[in-house]
Scaffold this motif. Structure first.
Motif, short mmCIF file in Angstrom:
data_model
loop_
_atom_site.label_atom_id
_atom_site.label_comp_id
_atom_site.label_asym_id
_atom_site.label_seq_id
_atom_site.Cartn_x
_atom_site.Cartn_y
_atom_site.Cartn_z
N ALA A 79 0.84 -1.21 0.00
CA ALA A 79 0.00 0.00 0.00
C ALA A 79 0.87 1.25 0.00
O ALA A 79 0.61 2.19 -0.76
CB ALA A 79 -0.94 -0.01 1.20
N GLY A 80 1.88 1.27 0.82
CA GLY A 80 2.78 2.43 0.86
C GLY A 80 3.53 2.62 -0.44
O GLY A 80 3.66 3.75 -0.94
N LEU A 81 4.01 1.53 -0.99
CA LEU A 81 4.75 1.63 -2.26
C LEU A 81 3.85 2.08 -3.41
O LEU A 81 4.27 2.89 -4.25
CB LEU A 81 5.40 0.28 -2.59
CG LEU A 81 6.51 -0.18 -1.65
CD1 LEU A 81 6.97 -1.58 -2.00
CD2 LEU A 81 7.67 0.80 -1.70
N ARG A 82 2.63 1.58 -3.44
CA ARG A 82 1.70 1.99 -4.49
C ARG A 82 1.33 3.45 -4.35
O ARG A 82 1.24 4.18 -5.34
CB ARG A 82 0.44 1.12 -4.48
CG ARG A 82 0.68 -0.28 -5.00
CD ARG A 82 -0.58 -1.13 -5.05
NE ARG A 82 -1.08 -1.43 -3.71
CZ ARG A 82 -2.15 -0.86 -3.16
NH1 ARG A 82 -2.86 0.02 -3.83
NH2 ARG A 82 -2.53 -1.16 -1.93
N LEU A 83 1.16 3.93 -3.12
CA LEU A 83 0.85 5.34 -2.89
C LEU A 83 2.00 6.23 -3.34
O LEU A 83 1.79 7.25 -4.01
CB LEU A 83 0.55 5.57 -1.41
CG LEU A 83 0.22 6.99 -1.00
CD1 LEU A 83 -1.07 7.44 -1.68
CD2 LEU A 83 0.08 7.09 0.51
N ILE A 84 3.21 5.83 -3.00
CA ILE A 84 4.39 6.60 -3.43
C ILE A 84 4.51 6.60 -4.95
O ILE A 84 4.80 7.63 -5.56
CB ILE A 84 5.67 6.03 -2.77
CG1 ILE A 84 5.66 6.33 -1.27
CG2 ILE A 84 6.92 6.59 -3.42
CD1 ILE A 84 6.72 5.58 -0.49
N GLY A 85 4.27 5.45 -5.57
CA GLY A 85 4.36 5.36 -7.02
C GLY A 85 3.32 6.21 -7.72
O GLY A 85 3.64 6.96 -8.66
N ALA A 86 2.07 6.13 -7.28
CA ALA A 86 1.00 6.93 -7.90
C ALA A 86 1.24 8.41 -7.66
O ALA A 86 1.08 9.23 -8.58
CB ALA A 86 -0.36 6.50 -7.36
N GLY A 87 1.64 8.76 -6.45
CA GLY A 87 1.93 10.17 -6.14
C GLY A 87 3.10 10.69 -6.94
O GLY A 87 3.08 11.82 -7.44
N GLY A 88 4.13 9.86 -7.07
CA GLY A 88 5.30 10.26 -7.86
C GLY A 88 4.97 10.46 -9.33
O GLY A 88 5.43 11.42 -9.96
N LEU A 89 4.14 9.55 -9.87
CA LEU A 89 3.74 9.70 -11.27
C LEU A 89 2.92 10.97 -11.47
O LEU A 89 3.15 11.71 -12.44
CB LEU A 89 2.95 8.48 -11.74
CG LEU A 89 2.46 8.50 -13.18
CD1 LEU A 89 3.62 8.61 -14.16
CD2 LEU A 89 1.63 7.28 -13.49
N CYS A 90 2.01 11.24 -10.56
CA CYS A 90 1.20 12.46 -10.66
C CYS A 90 2.08 13.70 -10.54
O CYS A 90 1.90 14.68 -11.28
CB CYS A 90 0.10 12.47 -9.61
SG CYS A 90 -1.22 11.31 -9.96
N ALA A 91 3.02 13.69 -9.60
CA ALA A 91 3.93 14.83 -9.44
C ALA A 91 4.77 15.04 -10.70
O ALA A 91 4.98 16.19 -11.13
CB ALA A 91 4.83 14.61 -8.23
#
Length: 141
Positions: A79-91
């Motif tokens: 969950a943490g890794l997916r959140l970081i990945g999605a947030g990073g892609l959006c950023a």
């Protein structure tokens, strides 16, 4: 790949596409549509569907291990890794490609909306919500 992962990801992808089209129409009606909205929507939708796919794969593999404690640990860690990945892609999309912030971030909510309506759709189709299989996913077949 587990057939349940394919079905569930297809169900969520269908909702993401449907809600993305509606969001694009709202931007058009409000006369706020431009190319940055389209790019943001595509990127956000890809991040949302990709995150759900990774969740489904993680859960499928964790459950097949047969150890409930380990399965719970794996799902929490992902969950943490997916959140970081999605947030990073959006950023990245917003910062580098200058996509519309709202059109990029709002699609991340679309899988939750699809999951919210799932029990209602299953009930209307006469599918038992207590069944552990993916019978309700036949909507996309």
């Amino acid at each position: 790949m587990d057939p349940a992962v394919k079905k569930e990801t297809g169900y969520i992808a269908l909702w993401v596409v449907l809600l993305s089209v509606i969001m694009e129409a709202v931007f058009l009606v409000l006369r706020k549509w431009d190319f940055s909205v389209l790019l943001g929507n595509l990127g956000g939708a890809a991040a949302a569907a990709g995150s759900f796919f990774l969740l489904a794969v993680t859960v499928s593999r964790a459950v097949s291990s047969g150890k409930p404690e380990e399965a719970a640990r794996r799902v929490k860690a992902s969950a943490g890794l997916r959140l970081i990945g999605a947030g990073g892609l959006c950023a990245l999309l917003i910062g580098v490609f200058h996509t519309n912030v709202y059109a990029t971030v709002i699609p991340l909510l679309f899988p939750r909306i699809g999951l919210f309506f799932r029990p209602m759709i299953d009930r209307k189709r006469g599918v038992s919500s207590s069944a552990p299989d993916t019978e309700g996913s036949d909507l996309i077949d």
